[in-house]
Design an enzyme around this catalytic site. Structure first.
Site, short mmCIF file in Angstrom:
data_model
loop_
_atom_site.label_atom_id
_atom_site.label_comp_id
_atom_site.label_asym_id
_atom_site.label_seq_id
_atom_site.Cartn_x
_atom_site.Cartn_y
_atom_site.Cartn_z
N ARG A 1 0.86 -1.20 0.00
CA ARG A 1 0.00 0.00 0.00
C ARG A 1 0.88 1.24 0.00
O ARG A 1 0.61 2.22 -0.67
CB ARG A 1 -0.95 0.01 1.22
CG ARG A 1 -1.59 1.39 1.40
CD ARG A 1 -2.81 1.42 2.28
NE ARG A 1 -2.72 0.65 3.50
CZ ARG A 1 -1.99 0.99 4.56
NH1 ARG A 1 -1.27 2.09 4.59
NH2 ARG A 1 -1.99 0.21 5.63
N TYR B 1 -15.33 17.02 -16.59
CA TYR B 1 -15.89 15.67 -16.55
C TYR B 1 -16.89 15.59 -15.39
O TYR B 1 -16.63 16.09 -14.29
CB TYR B 1 -14.74 14.66 -16.38
CG TYR B 1 -15.21 13.27 -16.04
CD1 TYR B 1 -16.07 12.60 -16.90
CD2 TYR B 1 -14.82 12.64 -14.87
CE1 TYR B 1 -16.52 11.33 -16.60
CE2 TYR B 1 -15.26 11.36 -14.56
CZ TYR B 1 -16.11 10.72 -15.44
OH TYR B 1 -16.56 9.47 -15.12
N ASP C 1 -5.90 18.48 -15.48
CA ASP C 1 -6.30 17.13 -15.89
C ASP C 1 -5.88 16.97 -17.35
O ASP C 1 -6.44 17.61 -18.24
CB ASP C 1 -7.82 16.96 -15.72
CG ASP C 1 -8.27 15.53 -15.96
OD1 ASP C 1 -7.63 14.85 -16.79
OD2 ASP C 1 -9.25 15.10 -15.34
N LYS D 1 -7.35 5.84 -19.64
CA LYS D 1 -7.59 6.31 -20.99
C LYS D 1 -6.33 6.11 -21.87
O LYS D 1 -5.91 5.00 -22.04
CB LYS D 1 -8.05 7.77 -20.93
CG LYS D 1 -9.20 8.00 -19.91
CD LYS D 1 -10.43 7.22 -20.25
CE LYS D 1 -11.63 7.30 -19.34
NZ LYS D 1 -11.63 7.83 -18.04
N1 PLP Z 1 -10.79 13.03 -15.87
C1 PLP Z 1 -11.32 12.97 -17.10
C2 PLP Z 1 -11.08 14.10 -18.07
C3 PLP Z 1 -12.11 11.89 -17.48
O1 PLP Z 1 -12.64 11.85 -18.72
C4 PLP Z 1 -12.34 10.85 -16.54
C5 PLP Z 1 -13.17 9.69 -16.88
O2 PLP Z 1 -13.78 9.62 -17.93
C6 PLP Z 1 -11.77 10.95 -15.27
C7 PLP Z 1 -10.99 12.06 -14.97
C8 PLP Z 1 -12.00 9.90 -14.22
O3 PLP Z 1 -11.22 8.78 -14.48
P1 PLP Z 1 -11.54 7.31 -13.96
O4 PLP Z 1 -12.77 6.86 -14.70
O5 PLP Z 1 -10.32 6.54 -14.27
O6 PLP Z 1 -11.82 7.40 -12.50
#
Ligand code: PLP
Length: 393
Positions: free
Chosen positions: A50, A102, A174, A199
């Site tokens: 962890r 998001y 992000d 992604k």
């Molecule tokens: N940030 C963006 C721009 C996203 O498109 C997403 C998910 O689609 C996330 C964060 C969250 O990621 P996760 O689904 O891996 O928790």
């Protein structure tokens, strides 16, 4: 990794042939939850997974190099990565966040605000006056998502980072939609880069994961300590798979964005596509900024289908290669209907304010042949025309 290596070499080769035990070319996976101490009070480098794990560290090290940071913390999802940064805030702090981020990010920020953990202002960060007004209130953190999900809005990271720094606020970007192959927020002034490694970084739609890369050692240590405290660190197997996916990041995203650019041009000319959101189009409001701060326009785009929800249903039903599914950045092409899928957790007012309509469709363009994807869209548009004629539309 020796200094001076190019990013694509780092992605392809960081940690390759570095195994001291048997000379394994591919870094071995360490699934062990616990590690033997040499003697009382003395570890061999690791004690408990962890807290730290060699497979996770190999991924963190590679992401650090790719983003030009001081260190990285690999966690269980993109949401956990965002929450790791938010975990550094205190009760009197407040966050400026994009109004069109998001939906999971929107939900997390609103939920923590509603629990009294900090305050948040959602705003259109390309509205300079609104941003300047909000900055006067001295936020502790400015969260940026560019290009934004799903409308592909682009904001100027460097300008916002300079404004934030001037008032002592940290900036987190992000970078999920572009990856370090196409955008480097730390070089533009960000303190943190956030990824849903689910992604493009993993790229094969078989891992859910996240990471935060920090510009300073001090922030890296604080994040690592908090990830250990809250237990959100990622699994070693996921880290191993993500590093394996990362090896091909550059060729994948370059090929995918070439196809995406062609699809965007095709859609822009199609009478059934009312609006096309792709920063590579000269008509896109963020095109000039994207051209400077990105080294490519990416493989995500969205468009408004002319018609109503019945036409949307008909269009997605008719597609044969694009799969109707959430997520993005994998080798396969996906289509999503943000209003009922990825952004369904936003209420009607928030969707309206973000500009997400019932006829907006988002494409994640994969590695299939461009011609096949174009044909797939074409036959789906034809199905909409036939269906509307059948309904007397
Ligand atoms: N940030 C963006 C721009 C996203 O498109 C997403 C998910 O689609 C996330 C964060 C969250 O990621 P996760 O689904 O891996 O928790």
């Amino acid at each position: 990794m020796a200094k001076g290596k190019g990013l694509r070499t780092i992605a392809a080769a960081n940690g390759i042939a570095a195994d001291h035990a048997y000379g394994a070319v591919v870094p071995p996976i360490y699934l062990s939850s616990t590690f033997a101490f040499d003697r009382l009070g003395h570890t061999q480098g690791y004690d408990y997974s962890r807290t730290a794990n060699p497979s996770r560290d190999m991924l963190a090290d590679t992401l650090t190099e790719l983003e030009g940071g001081a260190g990285a913390v690999v966690v269980a999802s993109g949401m956990a990565a965002i929450d790791l940064v938010l975990g550094q805030l205190r009760r009197d702090d407040f966050v400026i966040a994009p109004h069109d981020c998001y939906a999971g990010t929107h939900r997390l920020l609103a939920a923590r605000r509603d629990r009294g953990q900090f305050d948040v202002i959602f705003l259109d960060q390309s509205d300079n006056a609104a941003l300047a007004e909000a900055l006067k209130k001295k936020p502790s953190l400015v969260l940026i998502e560019t290009p934004s999900n799903p409308l592909m809005r682009v904001v100027d990271i460097h300008t916002i980072a300079m404004q934030a720094k001037a008032i002592g606020a940290k900036v987190a970007v992000d970078n999920t939609f572009l990856s370090p192959a196409l955008q480097q927020p730390i070089a533009l002034g960000a303190d943190f880069v956030i990824h849903s490694t689910t992604k493009y970084l993993n790229g094969h739609s078989d891992v859910v994961g996240g990471a935060v890369i920090a510009a300073s050692k001090q922030d890296t240590e604080a994040l690592a300590a908090w990830a250990n405290t809250t237990g959100v660190t990622g699994a070693p197997f996921d880290a191993y798979l993500t590093l394996r996916g990362l090896r091909t990041l550059f060729p994948r995203i370059e090929s995918q964005q070439r196809t995406a650019a062609s699809l965007a041009v095709y859609l822009q000319r199609h009478p059934l596509a009312k609006a096309v959101h792709y920063p590579g189009l000269e008509s896109h409001p963020g095109h000039a900024v994207a051209k400077v701060q990105q080294s490519g326009f990416g493989a995500m785009l969205s468009f408004e289908l002319a018609g109503d929800i019945n036409d949307v249903r008909c269009f997605v039903d008719a597609l044969r290669i694009f799969t109707l599914a959430e997520s993005l950045g994998g080798v396969e092409s996906l289509i999503a209907h943000p209003a009922t899928m990825t952004h369904a957790s936003m209420d009607a007012a928030a969707l309206r304010s973000a500009g997400i309509s019932d006829t907006l469709l988002r494409l994640s363009v994969g590695l299939e042949a461009e011609e096949d994807l174009l044909n797939d869209l074409e036959q789906a548009f034809s199905a909409v025309v036939t269906d509307a004629a059948g309904r007397g539309g």
